[in-house]
Design an enzyme around this catalytic site. Structure first.
Site, PDB file in Angstrom:
ATOM      1  N   LYS A 107     -56.680 -33.006 -47.804  1.00 21.31           N
ATOM      2  CA  LYS A 107     -57.073 -32.184 -46.651  1.00 21.31           C
ATOM      3  C   LYS A 107     -56.494 -32.769 -45.364  1.00 21.31           C
ATOM      4  O   LYS A 107     -56.006 -32.041 -44.495  1.00 21.31           O
ATOM      5  CB  LYS A 107     -58.609 -32.094 -46.571  1.00 21.31           C
ATOM      6  CG  LYS A 107     -59.180 -31.208 -47.682  1.00 21.31           C
ATOM      7  CD  LYS A 107     -60.677 -31.357 -47.892  1.00 21.31           C
ATOM      8  CE  LYS A 107     -61.115 -30.531 -49.112  1.00 21.31           C
ATOM      9  NZ  LYS A 107     -62.500 -30.713 -49.516  1.00 21.31           N
ATOM     10  N   GLN A 149     -67.847 -33.747 -47.648  1.00 23.72           N
ATOM     11  CA  GLN A 149     -67.344 -33.614 -49.019  1.00 23.72           C
ATOM     12  C   GLN A 149     -68.497 -33.691 -50.020  1.00 23.72           C
ATOM     13  O   GLN A 149     -69.300 -34.623 -49.978  1.00 23.72           O
ATOM     14  CB  GLN A 149     -66.307 -34.720 -49.293  1.00 23.72           C
ATOM     15  CG  GLN A 149     -65.622 -34.614 -50.635  1.00 23.72           C
ATOM     16  CD  GLN A 149     -64.747 -33.364 -50.787  1.00 23.72           C
ATOM     17  OE1 GLN A 149     -64.028 -32.982 -49.866  1.00 23.72           O
ATOM     18  NE2 GLN A 149     -64.831 -32.712 -51.935  1.00 23.72           N
ATOM     19  N   ASP A 152     -66.310 -24.973 -44.241  1.00 24.68           N
ATOM     20  CA  ASP A 152     -66.438 -24.776 -45.686  1.00 24.68           C
ATOM     21  C   ASP A 152     -67.114 -23.436 -46.003  1.00 24.68           C
ATOM     22  O   ASP A 152     -67.078 -22.976 -47.138  1.00 24.68           O
ATOM     23  CB  ASP A 152     -67.306 -25.906 -46.293  1.00 24.68           C
ATOM     24  CG  ASP A 152     -66.504 -26.827 -47.199  1.00 24.68           C
ATOM     25  OD1 ASP A 152     -65.386 -26.430 -47.601  1.00 24.68           O
ATOM     26  OD2 ASP A 152     -66.981 -27.938 -47.486  1.00 24.68           O
TER      27      ASP A 152
END
Ligand code: NAD
Length: 284
Positions: free
Chosen positions: A53, A97, A120
């Site tokens: 990422k 995460q 997200d």
């Protein structure tokens, strides 16, 4: 029939080139999109994802930072960090995460992130807005899948889409996005009786099970569009999807491979969401 392969890596590269130009324009206006990624613990797979990422962000000019915390971090400490990031005007996207260590409630963390920075797309406000067809951050894998279908002008409206898998991050939202595009959607999952009966009726089949080669040509209707979300690591270290690619590609009209399929699109959509967050926050 041999299916046309939708190469997610190539499509991602095209979209990233467009986004790089957009980020460069934003930078000229003094807006530097910034993504902060938080990792708790030292899971090797998570480390590799977050490094991917960061690298992808850098490639298109998005500034990014990884905050690594020990697995002993408490939920309270993580919530305090999120609060600081929520109030930091230079941070536009926040990604924690997953999975988190067991002593931390994932849902509390997801709900603590400012929905305007939730790149997200997991916050219930974004999920709810997506369900009601309102502007929102779409979760990255489902967003990537819809973008892949649209890149080939694949008709979704009126088609029967079957989704195998009902996780909150893939199965449920991809079915909802297909419904938003006017598909007739069937969800299948581990308790579904006679899976094949359903999949053989699918014009569009999305497979998100997490089991190598779970679906072969026998499960398909001829001419189906097959999207393979699975990422499974084999004993020899190679990656494979949930679909038996070689047999399925002889029966499908379109198919996404693994690797070079949905995976690269997921990261690309995260970057898209980060740019959207930066623009949205700058407008306030
Ligand atoms: P999950 O384990 O949360 O969900 C799996 C789903 O499969 C469940 O809903 C379960 O009901 C269903 N299932 C299990 N066995 C089944 C069976 N025999 N028949 C029918 N349904 C069955 O997994 P997830 O997080 O949704 O991920 C699914 C796969 O996609 C994994 O391989 C994961 O690594 C991969 N993934 C890929 C990306 C990407 O960017 N390409 C992103 C997220 C997840």
């Amino acid at each position: 029939m041999t299916a046309e392969v939708i190469n997610g890596k190539e499509l991602a590269a095209e979209i990233k080139a467009e986004m790089k130009a957009e980020v460069s324009r934003l930078r000229e206006q003094g807006l530097i999109p910034h993504l902060t990624v938080v990792l708790v613990g030292d899971d090797p797979a998570s480390k590799s994802y977050i490094n991917g990422k960061k690298k992808a962000s850098g490639e298109i000019g998005i500034s990014s930072q990884i905050i690594e915390l020990p697995s002993s971090t408490t939920e309270k400490e993580l919530l305090e960090l999120i609060d600081r990031l929520n109030h930091d005007r230079d941070v536009h996207g926040i990604l924690v995460q997953l999975p988190l260590p067991e002593h931390i409630q994932e849902q509390s963390i997801i709900e603590a992130i400012d929905p305007a920075k939730d790149v997200d797309g997991f916050h219930p406000i974004n999920v709810g807005r997506m369900m009601t067809g309102k502007d929102s951050f779409l979760s990255c894998t489902p967003y990537g899948i819809i973008t892949m279908l649209k890149s080939r002008d694949i008709q979704i409206a009126g088609k029967h889409a079957v989704v195998i898998g009902r996780s909150n991050i893939v199965g449920k939202p991809v079915g909802q996005l297909l419904l938003n595009e006017n598909a007739t959607v069937t969800y299948c999952h581990s308790k579904t009786a006679d899976l094949k009966h359903h999949t053989q009726q699918a014009d569009i089949l999305v497979v998100a099970v997490g089991r190598a080669n779970a679906i072969d040509a026998d499960y398909l209707k001829g001419g189906a569009v097959v999207v393979d979300v699975g990422i499974n690591r084999l004993a020899d270290g190679s990656l494979t999807g949930d679909v038996d690619f070689d047999s399925a590609k002889e029966k499908a009209a379109y198919i996404t491979p693994v690797p070079k399929g949905v995976g690269p699109m997921t990261i690309t959509m995260l970057l898209k969401n980060t740019i959207k967050a930066a623009i949205g926050l700058a407008d306030h």
